[in-house]
Design a protein around this motif. Structure first.
Motif, PDB file in Angstrom:
ATOM      1  N   LEU A   1      -8.782   9.181   6.896  1.00  0.00           N
ATOM      2  CA  LEU A   1      -7.324   9.264   6.851  1.00  0.00           C
ATOM      3  C   LEU A   1      -6.852   8.528   5.600  1.00  0.00           C
ATOM      4  CD1 LEU A   1      -6.207   8.675  10.557  1.00  0.00           C
ATOM      5  CD2 LEU A   1      -6.486  10.827   9.314  1.00  0.00           C
ATOM      6  N   LEU A   2      -6.058   9.215   4.786  1.00  0.00           N
ATOM      7  CA  LEU A   2      -5.608   8.693   3.493  1.00  0.00           C
ATOM      8  C   LEU A   2      -4.094   8.574   3.463  1.00  0.00           C
ATOM      9  CD1 LEU A   2      -5.848   8.080   0.380  1.00  0.00           C
ATOM     10  CD2 LEU A   2      -5.881  10.582   0.045  1.00  0.00           C
ATOM     11  N   ASN A   3      -3.607   7.432   2.994  1.00  0.00           N
ATOM     12  CA  ASN A   3      -2.179   7.246   2.757  1.00  0.00           C
ATOM     13  C   ASN A   3      -2.001   6.732   1.338  1.00  0.00           C
ATOM     14  OD1 ASN A   3       0.530   6.022   2.664  1.00  0.00           O
ATOM     15  ND2 ASN A   3       0.555   6.336   4.872  1.00  0.00           N
ATOM     16  N   ARG A   4      -1.236   7.463   0.546  1.00  0.00           N
ATOM     17  CA  ARG A   4      -0.950   7.079  -0.836  1.00  0.00           C
ATOM     18  C   ARG A   4       0.512   6.641  -0.930  1.00  0.00           C
ATOM     19  NH1 ARG A   4      -1.245  10.529  -4.926  1.00  0.00           N
ATOM     20  NH2 ARG A   4      -2.208   8.917  -6.220  1.00  0.00           N
ATOM     21  N   THR A   5       0.756   5.423  -1.369  1.00  0.00           N
ATOM     22  CA  THR A   5       2.110   4.870  -1.364  1.00  0.00           C
ATOM     23  C   THR A   5       2.392   4.090  -2.633  1.00  0.00           C
ATOM     24  OG1 THR A   5       3.612   3.352  -0.204  1.00  0.00           O
ATOM     25  CG2 THR A   5       1.262   2.841  -0.102  1.00  0.00           C
ATOM     26  N   PRO A   6       3.650   4.108  -3.105  1.00  0.00           N
ATOM     27  CA  PRO A   6       4.030   3.237  -4.225  1.00  0.00           C
ATOM     28  C   PRO A   6       4.594   1.903  -3.744  1.00  0.00           C
ATOM     29  CG  PRO A   6       5.807   4.744  -3.792  1.00  0.00           C
ATOM     30  CD  PRO A   6       4.720   5.070  -2.774  1.00  0.00           C
ATOM     31  N   TYR A   7       4.549   1.657  -2.430  1.00  0.00           N
ATOM     32  CA  TYR A   7       5.224   0.498  -1.848  1.00  0.00           C
ATOM     33  C   TYR A   7       4.252  -0.521  -1.268  1.00  0.00           C
ATOM     34  CZ  TYR A   7       9.289   3.359  -2.586  1.00  0.00           C
ATOM     35  OH  TYR A   7      10.256   4.127  -3.178  1.00  0.00           O
ATOM     36  N   ASN A   8       3.128  -0.713  -1.955  1.00  0.00           N
ATOM     37  CA  ASN A   8       2.136  -1.732  -1.595  1.00  0.00           C
ATOM     38  C   ASN A   8       1.293  -1.304  -0.405  1.00  0.00           C
ATOM     39  OD1 ASN A   8       0.571  -3.968  -1.202  1.00  0.00           O
ATOM     40  ND2 ASN A   8       2.267  -5.412  -1.034  1.00  0.00           N
ATOM     41  N   LYS A   9       0.088  -0.897  -0.682  1.00  0.00           N
ATOM     42  CA  LYS A   9      -0.822  -0.435   0.353  1.00  0.00           C
ATOM     43  C   LYS A   9      -1.057  -1.474   1.437  1.00  0.00           C
ATOM     44  CE  LYS A   9      -5.052  -1.566  -2.307  1.00  0.00           C
ATOM     45  NZ  LYS A   9      -4.345  -2.411  -3.306  1.00  0.00           N
ATOM     46  N   GLN A  10      -0.942  -2.754   1.099  1.00  0.00           N
ATOM     47  CA  GLN A  10      -1.183  -3.802   2.093  1.00  0.00           C
ATOM     48  C   GLN A  10      -0.160  -3.777   3.218  1.00  0.00           C
ATOM     49  OE1 GLN A  10      -1.665  -7.636   0.213  1.00  0.00           O
ATOM     50  NE2 GLN A  10      -3.049  -6.822  -1.352  1.00  0.00           N
ATOM     51  N   SER A  11       1.004  -3.169   2.969  1.00  0.00           N
ATOM     52  CA  SER A  11       2.020  -3.076   4.017  1.00  0.00           C
ATOM     53  C   SER A  11       1.573  -2.167   5.155  1.00  0.00           C
ATOM     54  CB  SER A  11       3.329  -2.555   3.431  1.00  0.00           C
ATOM     55  OG  SER A  11       3.198  -1.203   3.020  1.00  0.00           O
ATOM     56  N   LEU A  12       0.532  -1.367   4.930  1.00  0.00           N
ATOM     57  CA  LEU A  12       0.040  -0.425   5.933  1.00  0.00           C
ATOM     58  C   LEU A  12      -1.193  -0.941   6.662  1.00  0.00           C
ATOM     59  CD1 LEU A  12       0.434   2.744   3.713  1.00  0.00           C
ATOM     60  CD2 LEU A  12       1.938   2.055   5.575  1.00  0.00           C
ATOM     61  N   HIS A  13      -1.476  -2.211   6.512  1.00  0.00           N
ATOM     62  CA  HIS A  13      -2.698  -2.789   7.089  1.00  0.00           C
ATOM     63  C   HIS A  13      -2.789  -2.560   8.598  1.00  0.00           C
ATOM     64  CE1 HIS A  13      -5.878  -5.718   7.962  1.00  0.00           C
ATOM     65  NE2 HIS A  13      -5.060  -6.263   8.856  1.00  0.00           N
ATOM     66  N   GLU A  14      -1.705  -2.798   9.330  1.00  0.00           N
ATOM     67  CA  GLU A  14      -1.757  -2.674  10.787  1.00  0.00           C
ATOM     68  C   GLU A  14      -2.090  -1.250  11.213  1.00  0.00           C
ATOM     69  OE1 GLU A  14      -1.627  -5.040  12.935  1.00  0.00           O
ATOM     70  OE2 GLU A  14      -1.112  -6.687  11.591  1.00  0.00           O
TER      71      GLU A  14
END
Length: 645
Positions: A92-105
């Protein structure tokens, strides 16, 4: 020339998220500072059981792309006792310009349930290389290269799914246009941008001014390294600049040529040209090339990209063989987990508290693991039909509008009857066609005093959602004495008699206005409302906005070039508000408001015919709406035989 404002290596996510406008923040699984906790799953929510531990196996893996720029990626793997589990898992891939670490949970949740998870900063953001641009043609090819790279990892099945909200959904579409062989499923949440000229950046020739301005303003503040820049944008209020005269180099955004450039380029580039047809701006120009894979399209009745969500679903379902599903609730942009939108509540069932977790798992388990979990048998269309509530005021002061979920096999719904309701000279709205040979209503539109935006499918900064259509201090440029919009002389109202029985409207909306103007250009707006009668809770009634639209007269018939009006000549203008789903209850009225501005959501037309964004003057325009036998202006309502279960 380099921007005068350097972008930092790390952007603080909560500040970026505050200004969630065009193609913005991917939603985190836990509330970030500055977000409402009600947008996230409740703390006591019973999730599906974890099968594994989650291990952040590698941080900032630099995945190469075809031009040499490398994308920073965090990789999570299913684990036991702190070690990766042997075997192969889907990605599962998520590409974001808003800091990938925000998606840790979220990444932890998915890894615990048997997925390799890749979180990636998009080009030019945080740890990723290259130059960031709000409109980045390379985002599509980057997506292709990253998907293929991930599919070759020895511990994956070779199948890659993508998920994400808003910008994250846009990144999915960009990759799918280039058809990477390993891309196997998408879940596009609140990011159904089908065409940026048509909606999302511009809207039928107008400019979605408010979102672009506040996005740029908020991102500049979040990105700013310079204390001087931060002090400037903190001292100034973006609301105070809504009605200002904007010129390049003479505005607060001028501290960054990059952000100022985006704002003005979008505004001044009015013709539909090659810029707008790029795959990252116009998915609908590239549907045939798009991957034929399962896709779940999720939108909201008050989402800024709703029109595109329906178009993407409908056209890809027609063109492709793989499963296409759509889910639409009474939500604003990124509001899936809330049972309300603006000042209107829809009941607890309206929210999906597990939206970013189990909801995703069910879809990806079906699409990537082949599990027969019921998704394969689900109806292609699932919609929340608004309007069956009590109309009372809830404990938070919101109107209880209510509603229910409905499933269907097609869109529009089966047995939909498209019925025209006509405007009449006495301000009434009915299914009876006008018989008068000459009948019209004239109002004067002064661009210096526009109708204020009050809710709708705009953005969080502009207070999107459902509201009583009355001016109040929350909606600049509203002004005292805070009268209803229907009391304005530049708003023409056509409304039905109180309904004798419930009427259910679900589907696309079309309005045909026969109108003339005293100037060579102007705008026309329409708004569909559910009008509540007076009650103890709402002594003045409640004028509830459902959907609206705007068209710039010079682009009434063409997109690639402007055609000015001949003053006094009657033209047929077709406006297409976003679809809606609502039960107009017995005793309510159906209303259509006609005007020429909706500001600051849309830029204001100066009526002069000059290039907008570079215009030097503003003049008033007398606009005549015709509602005669010869020119029968009307709204087409999609009536359905749907009843609350």
């Amino acid at each position: 020339m380099r921007s005068s404002l350097a972008l930092p290596t790390v952007l603080r996510f909560p500040l970026a998220c505050l200004f969630t406008l065009l193609l913005v923040a991917t939603i985190a699984a836990q509330p970030a500072r500055g977000q409402e906790a009600s947008r996230m799953p409740p703390a006591d929510w019973k999730h599906s059981p974890a099968q594994y531990e989650a291990l952040l196996a590698e941080r900032d893996v630099m995945i190469p792309t075809r031009d040499g720029a490398r994308m920073a990626t965090d990789l999570y793997r299913p684990a036991r006792n702190g070690k990766p589990v042997e075997g192969r898992f889907p990605v599962l891939l998520n590409r974001t310009p808003y800091n990938k670490q925000s998606l840790h949970e979220q990444a932890v949740f998915y890894a615990e349930r048997g997925y390799v998870v890749a979180l990636q900063d998009t080009r030019g953001r945080y740890k990723s290389e290259g130059l960031f641009s709000k409109v980045q043609p390379l985002d599509g090819t980057d997506g292709y290269d990253v998907v293929q790279w991930l599919s070759k990892l020895p511990y994956t099945t070779g199948k890659v799914g993508m998920w994400g909200s808003s910008f994250g959904a846009h990144m999915q579409a960009g990759a799918a246009v280039y058809h990477p062989p390993a891309l196997s499923a998408l879940l596009l949440n609140m990011g159904g941008l089908a065409n940026g000229w048509d909606h999302g950046v511009r809207y039928r020739g107008t400019y979605e001014y408010g979102r672009q301005l506040t996005w740029a303003w908020g991102q500049l503040l979040a990105d700013a390294r310079s204390d001087d820049v931060r002090a400037l944008l903190t001292k100034e209020k973006v609301e105070d600049w809504y009605g200002a005269t904007w010129r390049r180099g003479r505005n607060p955004l001028a501290v960054s040529s990059q952000y100022e450039g985006w704002f003005f380029d979008f505004w001044e580039r009015a013709d539909y040209d090659a810029f707008w047809k790029d795959p990252m701006m116009a998915w609908d120009e590239h549907y045939p090339a798009t991957s034929d894979i399962p896709m779940l399209h999720v939108g909201g009745w008050y989402d800024i990209f709703l029109a595109g969500t329906f178009k993407n679903f409908s056209e890809l379902r027609r063109l492709k063989r793989a499963t296409q599903r759509i889910v639409v609730g009474p939500w604003t942009h990124s509001g899936n987990n809330r049972p309300y939108a603006g000042d209107v509540a829809f009941g607890d069932s309206a929210a999906i508290p597990d939206f970013l977790t189990d909801f995703h798992m069910q879809w990806f388990d079906f699409a990537l693991k082949g599990k027969a979990n019921g998704v394969d048998k689900a109806a292609p269309v699932k919609l929340f039909v608004m309007g069956t509530g009590t109309g009372r005021k809830d404990k938070n002061g919101r109107l209880l509008h209510g509603g229910f979920w409905h499933e269907a096999a097609t869109w529009p719904l089966p047995n939909t009857r498209f019925e025209p309701w006509y405007f009449h000279e006495n301000g009434t709205l009915s299914a009876t066609r006008p018989s008068s040979p000459t009948s019209s209503t004239t109002y004067t539109f002064d661009p210096r005093h526009p109708v204020p935006t009050i809710g709708g499918g705009s953005s969080a900064r502009l207070k999107d959602g459902a509201y009583d259509q009355r001016e109040n201090p929350r909606f600049p440029p509203s002004a005292a004495p805070w009268r209803p919009l229907r009391a304005r002389p530049d708003v023409v109202v056509f409304q039905s008699e109180p309904l004798a029985e419930d009427m259910t409207v679900v589907g696309p909306i079309t309005v045909v206005l026969h109108a003339s103007a005293s100037t060579v250009d102007t705008d026309l707006t329409v708004k569909l409302l559910d009008v509540y009668p007076s009650s103890l809770d709402w002594p003045g009634g409640f004028d509830l906005n459902l959907t609206d639209a705007i068209v710039r007269a010079r682009y009434r018939a063409t997109r690639d070039h402007a055609e000015l009006l001949t003053p006094g000549q009657v033209y047929a203008f077709t406006l297409e508000p976003f679809p809606t789903a609502n039960v107009f209850k017995k005793g309510h009225r159906i209303r259509v408001d006609v005007s020429s501005s909706n500001f600051p959501r849309f830029d204001v037309n100066p009526n002069t015919g000059e290039p907008i964004g570079k215009h030097q003057r503003m003049v008033t325009s007398d606009i005549t709406v015709h509602h005669s036998a010869t020119y029968p202006s009307h709204i087409v309502l999609p009536l359905v035989p749907v009843r609350r279960p």
